[in-house]
Structures are given as C-alpha cells and as structure tokens.
Design a protein around this motif. Structure first.
Motif, PDB file in Angstrom:
ATOM      1  N   LEU A   1       0.816  -1.217   0.000  1.00  0.00           N
ATOM      2  CA  LEU A   1       0.000   0.000   0.000  1.00  0.00           C
ATOM      3  C   LEU A   1       0.848   1.265   0.000  1.00  0.00           C
ATOM      4  O   LEU A   1       0.441   2.287  -0.552  1.00  0.00           O
ATOM      5  CB  LEU A   1      -0.931  -0.010   1.217  1.00  0.00           C
ATOM      6  CG  LEU A   1      -2.014  -1.100   1.202  1.00  0.00           C
ATOM      7  CD1 LEU A   1      -2.853  -1.041   2.475  1.00  0.00           C
ATOM      8  CD2 LEU A   1      -2.912  -0.983  -0.029  1.00  0.00           C
TER       9      LEU A   1
ATOM     10  N   MET B   1       0.822   2.744  -4.576  1.00  0.00           N
ATOM     11  CA  MET B   1      -0.025   1.652  -4.087  1.00  0.00           C
ATOM     12  C   MET B   1       0.014   0.482  -5.065  1.00  0.00           C
ATOM     13  O   MET B   1      -0.035   0.673  -6.279  1.00  0.00           O
ATOM     14  CB  MET B   1      -1.469   2.139  -3.921  1.00  0.00           C
ATOM     15  CG  MET B   1      -1.626   3.264  -2.918  1.00  0.00           C
ATOM     16  SD  MET B   1      -3.349   3.812  -2.715  1.00  0.00           S
ATOM     17  CE  MET B   1      -4.023   2.425  -1.768  1.00  0.00           C
TER      18      MET B   1
ATOM     19  N   ASN C   1       1.491   8.950   0.427  1.00  0.00           N
ATOM     20  CA  ASN C   1       0.165   8.426   0.137  1.00  0.00           C
ATOM     21  C   ASN C   1      -0.909   9.321   0.748  1.00  0.00           C
ATOM     22  O   ASN C   1      -0.900   9.568   1.955  1.00  0.00           O
ATOM     23  CB  ASN C   1       0.050   6.989   0.681  1.00  0.00           C
ATOM     24  CG  ASN C   1      -1.275   6.350   0.339  1.00  0.00           C
ATOM     25  OD1 ASN C   1      -2.279   6.562   1.009  1.00  0.00           O
ATOM     26  ND2 ASN C   1      -1.269   5.568  -0.723  1.00  0.00           N
TER      27      ASN C   1
END
Length: 257
Positions: free
Chosen positions: A122, A128, A167
């Motif tokens: 992730l 990802m 992220n």
C-alpha cells in the motif's frame, strides 16, 4: 510448497498460491455476492483523485466478478471514495471517507506491511500496489485484501514511517490521533509477537529446511543454491533485528506528533 514434475522430470519447487476469488471471499468473509476488484499497476498512484471519467478507474481496478455490471455500478463508488479522500475540508474528511473504506483496517494493514518491510504494498516504492478491493453488495464501503508479498523482508532497518507522507489516504488518516496510535500499536504488537519464543526466526528456519533438499536438486531455478542460502541468512538477520529496531523507533515517532 510443491515439487512439480512433468513426465517424471522435476521442474522445480513451486509455491501454491491462494487465489483471491469467490471461494476465498466465502471462506474468509462468509459472502461472495459483493464486488471484487484486483488493482492493476498502471503508473505511480498514491490515492489521488483520478477525475470524473470512470475509464481511469476501470483501467486500475479490474473486476473479478460481476464483470457484466455497468460501469456506474462497478466504479462510481471507487470514484466517490477517491474524490472524498482528496476533499479539502478536513472537518468532515473522516466521516466522508469512512463511508467508503474502513480507515482503521487500512491503517492496520499498512502497519503490518511496514513491520515486514514490504516494498511493493500500500505504501510501495511505485505507489499503491498488490491489493484487492472488496465491496459488499448494497454498500459503498471497501475492504482492502493484501496480495503478493514477495517484496517483504527487504531491510530490517527500514523506517517505520517510510513513504508515509507520499500516500494521500495514509497521510490524512495519520493526522488523527486515534488512527496514528492504532498504527503504532499494531507495529508494537507485530514486533513483540515476532520475537516471542523466537517465532519469526524459527519459521524462517523451518521453511528453509523444508525447501533445502529440493532447491539443491532443482537445476531450473533462476538463482544459485548459494544465493538461496544467503537469502535465508538475510531472513534470519531480519527476524533477529527487526523487532528491536521497530520498538526503539516507535517511542520517538510518537513524540514527533
């Protein structure tokens, strides 16, 4: 593991892979009538909003069932999820995003992947990757299912916040005190369980011993026996050092926020 023979000739040692399919869903979730997607790596993706055109979501999230359903049914909830993830209003961000993903489960999975130094998950080096999404029928909420862990155990001293700021989903979830604390707690639990009775190192040795004879016999393997032995030693070193490194890193990381 299995030894694969064709016409009585050893083809090598293989790993039997557990497929993520309807049988997997039934066995693990008790249902399979929802929507299952396999994430397809196209380019670096960090949870950004991909725009209004559902084609962008169709390229990245390949349906594993309900293939004949309309694009709106399949992809609109994914579109809405990523739109809310990137919504600028922090005051309602969590409530909005929680309609589409279980943030605690997401943070937990990232923590486990971080402990095992997963380089292609992730928070992977290419964004990802290696996950499935499952959405129960009649809901908009997605569950992350991990996949393909052959890039784990890379470095025993990899940072516990490696790529955490890259992220969008994790960065914004990490801003919430309870989710941040959940992340650290899971890291600590993983670290302690790995060294309890030397569990992780014992598992590495057990697996290596199980494979060793066939690895030696396998003339088709894409590496040498010496490289196999060296990799086992690297795994043992990871098992011996990773937990202490993680536990030592958690306390100061907590203080920085």
């Amino acid at each position: 593991f299995c030894r694969l023979y064709i016409n009585n000739e050893l083809q090598g040692l293989y790993v039997i892979v557990e497929s993520v399919d309807n049988a997997f869903l039934t066995r693990n979730l008790g249902e399979n009538d929802g929507y299952l997607f396999s994430y397809q790596l196209q380019s670096v993706f960090q949870g950004e909003y991909l725009g209004e055109d559902l084609a962008a979501y169709k390229d990245r999230f390949e349906p594993q069932n309900h293939e004949k359903a309309s694009d709106n049914i399949l992809y609109l909830p994914i579109h809405d999820w990523l739109r809310e993830v990137n919504h600028p209003d922090d005051g309602v961000w969590r409530d909005r995003v929680a309609e589409y993903i279980d943030l605690e489960q997401f943070v937990t999975q990232v923590a486990i992947e971080t402990f095992v130094s997963e380089n292609d998950g992730l928070l992977g080096a290419t964004g990802m990757n290696n996950f499935f999404l499952y959405r129960s029928a009649g809901t908009r909420r997605h569950l992350f299912i991990p996949w393909d862990k052959d890039s784990s155990f890379v470095f025993w001293n990899s940072s516990i916040v490696q790529r955490a700021d890259e992220n969008v989903i994790f960065r914004r979830a990490f801003a919430y005190a309870d989710l941040r604390e959940r992340y650290f707690q899971v890291l600590e639990m993983a670290a302690r369980s790995a060294v309890e009775d030397e569990w992780l190192e014992t598992e590495v040795k057990r697996m290596a011993e199980l494979m060793a004879e066939t690895v030696e016999q396998d003339s088709r393997k894409p590496f040498s026996t010496e490289e196999f032995v060296a990799s086992v030693e690297d795994m043992k070193r990871f098992a011996q050092k990773r937990s202490k490194f993680v536990l030592d890193a958690v306390a100061p990381a907590r203080q920085r926020r």
